[in-house]
Enzyme design. Structure first.
Site, PDB file in Angstrom:
ATOM      1  N   ILE A   1      -6.565  -2.138  12.071  1.00  0.00           N
ATOM      2  CA  ILE A   1      -6.969  -0.781  12.432  1.00  0.00           C
ATOM      3  C   ILE A   1      -7.012  -0.203  11.385  1.00  0.00           C
ATOM      4  O   ILE A   1      -6.397   0.498  10.673  1.00  0.00           O
ATOM      5  CB  ILE A   1      -6.070  -0.407  13.579  1.00  0.00           C
ATOM      6  CG1 ILE A   1      -6.079  -1.219  14.860  1.00  0.00           C
ATOM      7  CG2 ILE A   1      -6.781   1.134  14.162  1.00  0.00           C
ATOM      8  CD1 ILE A   1      -5.580  -0.691  15.991  1.00  0.00           C
TER       9      ILE A   1
ATOM     10  N   GLY B   1       1.214  -0.845   5.656  1.00  0.00           N
ATOM     11  CA  GLY B   1       1.845  -0.037   6.731  1.00  0.00           C
ATOM     12  C   GLY B   1       0.822  -0.033   7.884  1.00  0.00           C
ATOM     13  O   GLY B   1      -0.348  -0.037   7.724  1.00  0.00           O
ATOM     14  N   GLY B   2       1.410   0.093   9.251  1.00  0.00           N
ATOM     15  CA  GLY B   2       0.642  -0.039  10.319  1.00  0.00           C
ATOM     16  C   GLY B   2       0.163  -1.237  10.594  1.00  0.00           C
ATOM     17  O   GLY B   2       0.563  -2.263  10.280  1.00  0.00           O
ATOM     18  N   ASP B   3      -0.990  -1.308  11.315  1.00  0.00           N
ATOM     19  CA  ASP B   3      -1.625  -2.446  11.769  1.00  0.00           C
ATOM     20  C   ASP B   3      -2.813  -2.833  10.717  1.00  0.00           C
ATOM     21  O   ASP B   3      -3.554  -1.942  10.564  1.00  0.00           O
ATOM     22  CB  ASP B   3      -2.117  -2.389  13.130  1.00  0.00           C
ATOM     23  CG  ASP B   3      -2.862  -3.733  13.660  1.00  0.00           C
ATOM     24  OD1 ASP B   3      -3.546  -4.212  13.108  1.00  0.00           O
ATOM     25  OD2 ASP B   3      -2.527  -4.002  14.783  1.00  0.00           O
TER      26      ASP B   3
ATOM     27  N   LYS C   1      -4.159   2.955  -1.742  1.00  0.00           N
ATOM     28  CA  LYS C   1      -5.537   3.910  -1.558  1.00  0.00           C
ATOM     29  C   LYS C   1      -5.259   5.285  -0.980  1.00  0.00           C
ATOM     30  O   LYS C   1      -4.664   5.255   0.252  1.00  0.00           O
ATOM     31  CB  LYS C   1      -6.674   3.022  -0.823  1.00  0.00           C
ATOM     32  CG  LYS C   1      -7.118   2.064  -1.389  1.00  0.00           C
ATOM     33  CD  LYS C   1      -8.001   1.217  -0.768  1.00  0.00           C
ATOM     34  CE  LYS C   1      -8.629  -0.004  -1.222  1.00  0.00           C
ATOM     35  NZ  LYS C   1      -9.672  -0.646  -0.583  1.00  0.00           N
TER      36      LYS C   1
ATOM     37  N   ASP D   1       0.803  -1.343   0.109  1.00  0.00           N
ATOM     38  CA  ASP D   1      -0.143   0.063   0.266  1.00  0.00           C
ATOM     39  C   ASP D   1       0.864   1.130   0.039  1.00  0.00           C
ATOM     40  O   ASP D   1       2.023   1.080   0.093  1.00  0.00           O
ATOM     41  CB  ASP D   1      -1.074  -0.140   1.102  1.00  0.00           C
ATOM     42  CG  ASP D   1      -0.255   0.022   2.577  1.00  0.00           C
ATOM     43  OD1 ASP D   1       0.721   0.408   2.620  1.00  0.00           O
ATOM     44  OD2 ASP D   1      -1.105  -0.183   3.466  1.00  0.00           O
TER      45      ASP D   1
ATOM     46  N   MET E   1      -7.201   9.766   9.549  1.00  0.00           N
ATOM     47  CA  MET E   1      -7.584  10.189   7.981  1.00  0.00           C
ATOM     48  C   MET E   1      -8.578  11.476   8.089  1.00  0.00           C
ATOM     49  O   MET E   1      -9.582  11.380   7.468  1.00  0.00           O
ATOM     50  CB  MET E   1      -7.979   8.821   7.233  1.00  0.00           C
ATOM     51  CG  MET E   1      -7.259   7.651   7.284  1.00  0.00           C
ATOM     52  SD  MET E   1      -8.108   6.485   6.577  1.00  0.00           S
ATOM     53  CE  MET E   1      -8.944   5.832   8.358  1.00  0.00           C
TER      54      MET E   1
ATOM     55  N   THR F   1       0.115   0.349  14.750  1.00  0.00           N
ATOM     56  CA  THR F   1      -0.914   1.158  14.285  1.00  0.00           C
ATOM     57  C   THR F   1      -0.313   2.618  14.409  1.00  0.00           C
ATOM     58  O   THR F   1       0.556   2.894  15.301  1.00  0.00           O
ATOM     59  CB  THR F   1      -2.246   1.055  14.818  1.00  0.00           C
ATOM     60  OG1 THR F   1      -3.332   1.871  14.100  1.00  0.00           O
ATOM     61  CG2 THR F   1      -2.198   1.498  16.241  1.00  0.00           C
ATOM     62  N   ALA F   2      -0.674   3.289  13.487  1.00  0.00           N
ATOM     63  CA  ALA F   2      -0.443   5.043  13.371  1.00  0.00           C
ATOM     64  C   ALA F   2      -0.316   5.578  14.554  1.00  0.00           C
ATOM     65  O   ALA F   2       0.408   6.218  15.046  1.00  0.00           O
ATOM     66  CB  ALA F   2      -0.959   5.444  12.036  1.00  0.00           C
TER      67      ALA F   2
END
Length: 174
Positions: A58, A53-55, A22, A2, A130, A83-84
């Site tokens: 989540i 990237g991240g979890d 995305k 991603d 986001m 997660t971020a």
């Protein structure tokens, strides 16, 4: 892979790579297409890595991809990511919970926050993912919900990435 996977990681991976990133309003592949890419590769006896990237569980649609593969008989292993919000907390040195200050932690996607305003808690730490395009709206609406305008806010972009950026504001100054 991603949008959250940088070239410094991708350059170390020696295999065919398929970009399925995305961003708001720009989806290179729809989720059902990503699910089918994963399934078709697995059915063709390829070893598949879905690098996110991240979890992935989540706000990462990892659950949708996992269920699609499992529903079609594909054995799956998951390696958790960070997660971020946890990365942002660590890099900014701002705890998400703190005795005597914040005993509640809420994660929300800001994509639909305008229809879910009443579910925003008035106590504790609120982590919005986001939400960069809705800052002015959030400033007004959070104050209308009774959250004080002087409440501290940290805006953290690209948490834990080389180009991480952070701003310290208040709800009133979003």
């Amino acid at each position: 892979y991603d949008d959250l996977i940088g070239p410094e990681v991708l350059n170390h991976i020696k295999c065919d790579k398929v970009y399925v990133g995305k961003r708001k309003g720009a989806h290179y592949k729809k989720q059902n297409e990503i699910n089918d890419l994963l399934l078709n590769a697995a059915k063709n006896h390829l070893r598949v890595l879905r690098l996110k990237g991240g979890d992935p569980f989540i706000f990462g649609r990892g659950g949708e991809e996992l269920m699609h593969l499992q529903d079609n008989g594909v054995k799956v292993s998951v390696v958790p990511g960070i997660t971020a919000s946890l990365a942002a907390s660590a890099s900014s040195m701002i705890p998400l919970t703190h005795r005597g200050i914040s005993r509640r932690l809420t994660f929300m996607s800001a994509h639909h926050v305008d229809t879910e305003l009443e579910s925003i808690p008035k106590e504790g730490t609120l982590v919005l993912y986001m939400g960069a395009s809705k800052l002015e709206f959030l400033s007004v609406k959070l104050q209308e919900l009774g959250i004080a305008g002087e409440t501290s806010v940290a805006l953290i972009y690209n948490a834990s990435q080389p180009d991480e950026d952070m701003e310290h504001l208040t709800i009133a100054t979003l």
